[in-house]
Scaffold this active site. Structure first.
Site, PDB file in Angstrom:
ATOM      1  N   ASP A 168      35.502  40.878  39.923  1.00  0.00           N
ATOM      2  CA  ASP A 168      36.517  39.969  40.458  1.00  0.00           C
ATOM      3  C   ASP A 168      35.901  38.597  40.745  1.00  0.00           C
ATOM      4  OD1 ASP A 168      38.806  39.076  42.304  1.00  0.00           O
ATOM      5  OD2 ASP A 168      39.433  41.107  41.788  1.00  0.00           O
ATOM      6  N   HIS A 225      40.436  36.142  46.298  1.00  0.00           N
ATOM      7  CA  HIS A 225      40.969  37.305  45.608  1.00  0.00           C
ATOM      8  C   HIS A 225      40.093  38.538  45.752  1.00  0.00           C
ATOM      9  CE1 HIS A 225      42.374  39.555  41.984  1.00  0.00           C
ATOM     10  NE2 HIS A 225      43.534  39.003  42.281  1.00  0.00           N
ATOM     11  N   SER A 385      47.317  43.050  41.548  1.00  0.00           N
ATOM     12  CA  SER A 385      45.918  42.960  42.002  1.00  0.00           C
ATOM     13  C   SER A 385      45.699  43.749  43.283  1.00  0.00           C
ATOM     14  CB  SER A 385      45.535  41.502  42.279  1.00  0.00           C
ATOM     15  OG  SER A 385      45.368  40.786  41.100  1.00  0.00           O
TER      16      SER A 385
END
Ligand code: CA
Length: 615
Positions: A168, A225, A385
């Site tokens: 990620d 994220h 996600s």
């Protein structure tokens, strides 16, 4: 193919619809790094042939070797100045030593994270203290009925933690939830800061994973994220809003390949996958997507499967059908891949979530999920996600309880334990949303298989839509369409028509290759508005489904009006829309109808020129 008038109408309506509907996602999905290729050579990795090929590539083609994947015979090159990517790829694919050659696609984390209800960890701790002495709950990550607490009651003590790689934007390893629980993975065979690759894995001082985007040993999160995703994985195995924290039952291996803007490349994703597998991760969380069909990425995922590693991937956030428009890596049909859709607390399909009755497997909560954010914050975010790490965390819990399970078994038991919900009836293969308790119990009771269904990644030439990657290939198609009968104007549109048509051709090919019974015109779900100007009339249609037979639009008027039309066309990134006038013409040379740009103004033509060149 002989086209009768009815077919022409169908074709025109289809092409017009695609021009408005599908191009943005297709184009964006296939951006690539300019001037870079990934090549796999035939044979094993240490042959003289490989060395000779690299020598030839460097000297004759003026390419620079950027990296090799040891033992795989896969190599990442940068082209010399002025070398054309499309021409080079064509040459390489014709080289008898080359198994495949492909662009280095750009991949990305979908959507924004952490914009809702951001609070500090001191507030989380305060609420935790209140909760401990009352009936008030902590800031649970989700209220969806996935039976997490019941699953935790089934956990054995004193079991070695399963390692989950977070591929990620990185992870804020200093966040309290990871520090207090001790969740961050440590490479047992690497000595910190001695400047030596102690474990000889090719990475110096990789004590807590690696940053493939910057090629250093600090996979800290410079986005939001990855930290949010990692918190959800940990939160699937324990309450991360309850202090004092319990010691972690799993380990988080931070592997950063997406940069601060959430962008990464196939070459770095491939490296991250190999790193994760070779350094002990049993579950890989992949909350990212993009790019065309990539042989090198498929090879990496197949390698993970061969090592019994579970590969969990986000289905995507385009509200679209992955059966029709594939999303990678979620769509790779490796038996260890789990493609995850997002569901709400009330068990609906999240509005943004991709789906696919044949290609998306299971639902998982992904709407307004609480989790960690960098610098000791906590906040909510939505996306596939966020749904994906619940599945990765659950897979880790299952493997923790039964380490003898193969990746294939983990997937099957996870699916078997999932709970069927009506909103996924036609949206996922399992028609179900995860149930952590059921799957953990099933994992404990199962006997591990020493073997699992075989999967051999056979390289394939990318289909035209996938070769048609980015603007360079649009240009190539236009070049290809030029001919004696073409002016620069109508030629340009013929090129675009080819590209617009490609996704449906691919979808149809996939459908046919699946061996299912074929209706005359397979229909696919689609949700869009299409506007066509015919003479002085504007037709507006809500399109719910599309097939090779066309869409529900009255298009007879097109030809009745002498084939003079005005079309609304959106730019590849969806931000611009232009009106282009044109006349329907038949190209004898191409055996195809197109629209010649008669009467188009210069700004429209400039826009099209800009979309189709200079990437
Ligand atoms: Ca090392």
């Amino acid at each position: 193919m002989v086209l009768n008038r009815a077919k022409v109408r169908h074709l025109l309506s289809l092409l017009a619809t695609l021009a408005v509907v599908t191009v943005p996602s297709v184009m964006l999905a296939q951006e690539y790094v300019p001037g870079e290729v990934i090549i796999k050579l035939k044979g094993s990795g240490k042959t003289m042939k490989a060395q000779a090929f690299i020598g030839k590539a460097v000297s004759e083609k003026a390419m620079t070797l950027k990296g090799s994947y040891s033992g795989l015979n896969m190599h990442h090159f940068k082209l010399g100045d002025g070398q054309d990517l499309e021409v080079t790829l064509r040459d390489l694919r014709n080289d008898p030593d080359v198994e495949y050659a492909e662009p280095n696609y750009i991949l990305k984390a979908p959507g924004q994270v952490g914009q809702e209800e951001v609070i500090s960890m001191s507030d989380v701790r305060a609420q935790s203290a209140v909760a401990a002495s009352s009936t008030v709950g902590t800031l649970a990550q989700t209220n969806a009925p996935i039976q997490l607490q019941n699953a935790w009651s089934q956990m054995s003590s004193s079991v070695s933690p399963v390692v989950v790689a977070i591929i990620d934007t990185g992870v804020d390893m200093n966040h309290e939830v990871f520090v207090d629980s001790g969740a961050i993975w440590t490479n047992p065979n690497e000595i910190a800061s001695n400047g030596i690759d102690d474990d000889a894995n090719g990475y110096i001082d990789d004590v807590h994973g690696w940053n493939f985007a910057a090629n250093n040993n600090s996979p800290m999160d410079d986005d939001n994220h990855g930290t949010h995703v990692a918190g959800i994985v940990l939160g699937t195995t324990q309450d991360i809003a309850a202090f004092p924290m319990q010691p972690a039952a799993i380990r988080i291996m931070p592997l950063k390949f997406l940069d601060s803007s959430g962008m990464g490349t196939t070459s770095d994703a491939v490296k991250a996958i190999y790193y994760a597998v070779n350094n002990g991760a049993k579950v890989l969380n992949n909350s990212w997507g993009g790019g065309g069909y990539s042989n090198s990425l498929l090879d990496a995922i197949a390698f993970a499967y061969s090592r019994r590693v579970v590969f969990v991937a986000a289905a995507g956030n385009s509200s679209s059908n992955n059966d029709v428009a594939p999303t990678y890596p979620a769509n790779y049909s490796v038996p260890g891949v789990i493609s995850v859709a997002s569901t709400t607390d009330a068990d609906g399909l999240s509005s943004f979530s991709n789906y696919g009755l044949s290609t998306v497997h299971v639902g998982s909560p992904g709407s307004s999920i609480w989790s960690s954010l960098p610098n000791n914050f906590y906040g909510r975010a939505s996306g596939t996600s966020m749904a994906t790490p619940f599945v990765a965390g659950l897979a880790a819990l299952m493997l923790r309880e039964n380490s003898s399970l193969s990746a294939y078994q983990v997937r099957e038991l996870l699916f078997a334990g999932a709970q069927k919900i009506s909103s996924l009836q036609t949206k996922t293969t399992t028609k179900a949303r995860i149930n952590a308790y059921n799957s953990v119990v099933a994992a404990k009771a199962a006997t591990g298989d020493s073997s699992q269904p075989s999967f051999a990644a056979s390289s394939r030439e990318p289909a035209s839509a996938e070769v048609a990657a980015g603007c360079g290939v649009v240009k190539a198609l236009i070049d290809d369409a030029s001919g004696p009968s073409g002016t620069s104007r109508n030629v340009a549109f013929f090129g675009l028509l080819v590209l617009f048509a490609a996704p449906v051709v691919v979808a149809l090919a996939l459908r046919q290759s699946s061996g299912k019974s074929r209706r005359r015109f397979p229909r696919y779900d689609i949700a869009s508005t299409v506007r066509l100007k015919v003479g002085d009339r504007e037709l507006v249609g809500n399109v719910n489904s599309i097939s090779m037979g066309g869409v529900s639009l009255q298009t007879d008027a097109w030809l009745e009006n002498g084939g003079v039309v005005t079309m609304s066309i959106k730019s590849p990134d969806g931000r611009e829309e232009i009106q282009v006038g044109g006349k329907i013409v038949w190209s004898e040379e191409k055996k195809r109808y197109g629209v010649a740009f008669e009467g188009a103004d210069s700004s429209s033509l400039n826009s099209i020129a800009r979309w189709t060149s200079g990437c």
